[in-house]
Design an enzyme around this catalytic site. Structure first.
Site, PDB file in Angstrom:
ATOM      1  N   LYS A  48      -0.139 -24.867 -24.331  1.00 42.99           N
ATOM      2  CA  LYS A  48      -1.132 -24.836 -23.251  1.00 42.99           C
ATOM      3  C   LYS A  48      -2.232 -25.857 -23.481  1.00 42.99           C
ATOM      4  CE  LYS A  48      -0.551 -20.373 -21.078  1.00 42.99           C
ATOM      5  NZ  LYS A  48      -1.198 -19.199 -20.485  1.00 42.99           N
TER       6      LYS A  48
ATOM      7  N   LYS B 230      13.196 -21.095 -18.215  1.00 46.01           N
ATOM      8  CA  LYS B 230      12.922 -19.784 -17.650  1.00 46.01           C
ATOM      9  C   LYS B 230      12.401 -19.936 -16.218  1.00 46.01           C
ATOM     10  CE  LYS B 230       9.669 -16.734 -19.142  1.00 46.01           C
ATOM     11  NZ  LYS B 230       8.872 -15.864 -20.012  1.00 46.01           N
TER      12      LYS B 230
ATOM     13  N   LYS C 169       6.711 -20.057 -12.032  1.00 51.86           N
ATOM     14  CA  LYS C 169       6.009 -20.578 -10.858  1.00 51.86           C
ATOM     15  C   LYS C 169       5.794 -22.078 -10.937  1.00 51.86           C
ATOM     16  CE  LYS C 169       1.354 -19.873 -12.745  1.00 51.86           C
ATOM     17  NZ  LYS C 169       1.620 -19.529 -14.124  1.00 51.86           N
TER      18      LYS C 169
END
Ligand code: TRP
Length: 332
Positions: free
Chosen positions: A114, A196, A199
């Site tokens: 991140k 995976k 969004k």
């Protein structure tokens, strides 16, 4: 009678809920309603480690709750709450930061990922997030935490923090076990079957509230395989796209891979893909309708999250009081 084992999990309302959240997590939660004493929450405090649009965060938090209920999580039998409504999370989160090592947090792969993605906002909250997650968990003294692959490292750190604390102060926290559900699909992106479903790749992601025609379009465009075989066969290594569609179809219909293979024998992908799309549309339709109905009933939704926060807070307070006493804070 034996007390039920305690189970807890949360999802960040940082994006709209999708089929991966449903088949991989929520559907299993529903099935465990009777067996465990369950706590499920909207992890809104975690979302602000990355910049959010306030109106969207508020909408998604409520929509997530409505969807939990619409998916079958009965608020009478599960404690459903919004994380920020239970201030003990922030309070224990602070304490546990003081029992989490800089080196441990530096090794978290999610932090590394991140912070690489959000270079302009590598804030202290993003770094300390696993301590807050440990607080989320340890407040409720759960026996099990369902782990997705990406959260395993955080769950292990939670155990380390709990053991470290207990070592100094005696048995304060129950050490939770990771819980690997026997069933439950790991749903991959429809157009990138090696990642995976998420969004961040919207074209490969089926959102729970999405319109049927959009769902169908995404399934028709789903990546199958570059082989010329054009045959529905379960072979994840060589045919990951087809395997993903089969696993979605299996999770929804309950059919085995062998049954699916014979159902579509000789049909080719052209028939198979829309059939999976139909199954998904029909599975999501009643959920979407029920969630829409619940969202319109503001008073009901409010009563659910208020009651949930009260129940959660009651348990969380007990743990926090014990912790404060052990570390030497003066009782209020
Ligand atoms: N970190 C989890 C995620 O990003 C969400 C989460 C926060 C969570 N607190 C938790 C999951 C406690 C399980 C238990 O998906």
């Amino acid at each position: 009678m034996d007390e039920k084992k305690v189970m807890l999990s949360g999802i960040q309302p940082s994006g709209d809920l999708h089929l991966g959240n449903y088949l991989g997590a929520i559907k299993n939660w529903v099935e465990r309603t009777e067996e465990f004493d369950n706590y499920y929450f909207m992890a809104d405090m975690h979302t602000i480690t990355v910049r959010q649009t306030p109106a969207d965060l508020r909408r998604r938090s409520l929509e997530q709750l409505a969807l939990y209920i619409a998916c079958g999580l009965d608020p009478e039998k599960n404690t459903l709450f919004i994380q920020s409504h239970v201030p003990q999370h922030a309070e224990l989160g602070w304490v546990l930061q003081c029992y989490t090592m800089f080196g441990e947090l530096s090794r978290m792969t999610q932090f590394k990922d991140k912070s690489a993605k959000h270079q302009d906002n590598i804030n202290a909250g993003l770094f300390a997030y696993p301590s807050l997650m440990a607080a989320d968990i340890l407040l409720y003294q759960p026996d099990f935490i369902p782990v997705g692959e990406d959260q395993k490292q955080h769950c292990e750190l939670t155990r380390d923090i709990a053991q470290r604390f207990n070592h100094v102060y005696g048995d304060v926290f129950k050490i939770p076990e990771p819980y690997i559900p026997k069933t439950g699909a790991r749903v991959m992106s429809l157009n990138a079957p090696d990642s995976k479903m998420s969004k961040s790749i919207p074209e490969g992601c089926i959102f729970m509230m999405e319109k049927p025609e959009d769902i169908q379009r995404k399934f028709k465009r789903a990546i199958t395989d570059s082989d010329t075989e054009n045959c529905v066969r379960f072979d994840p290594a060589n045919k990951p796209g087809v395997a993903n569609l089969m696993s979605i179809y299996s999770a929804i219909t309950g059919k085995s891979y062998a049954e699916i293979e014979s159902e579509f024998a000789g049909c080719g992908y052209g028939k198979f893909k829309p059939a999976v799309g139909d199954a998904v549309v029909e599975c999501l339709r009643p959920i979407r309708e029920e969630a829409t109905r619940i969202l319109a009933d503001k008073a009901y939704l409010e009563s659910v999250y208020k009651t949930g926060a009260e129940k959660a807070s009651y348990v969380a307070t007990k743990t926090l009081r014990k912790v404060y006493k052990k570390i030497g804070f003066v009782a209020r």
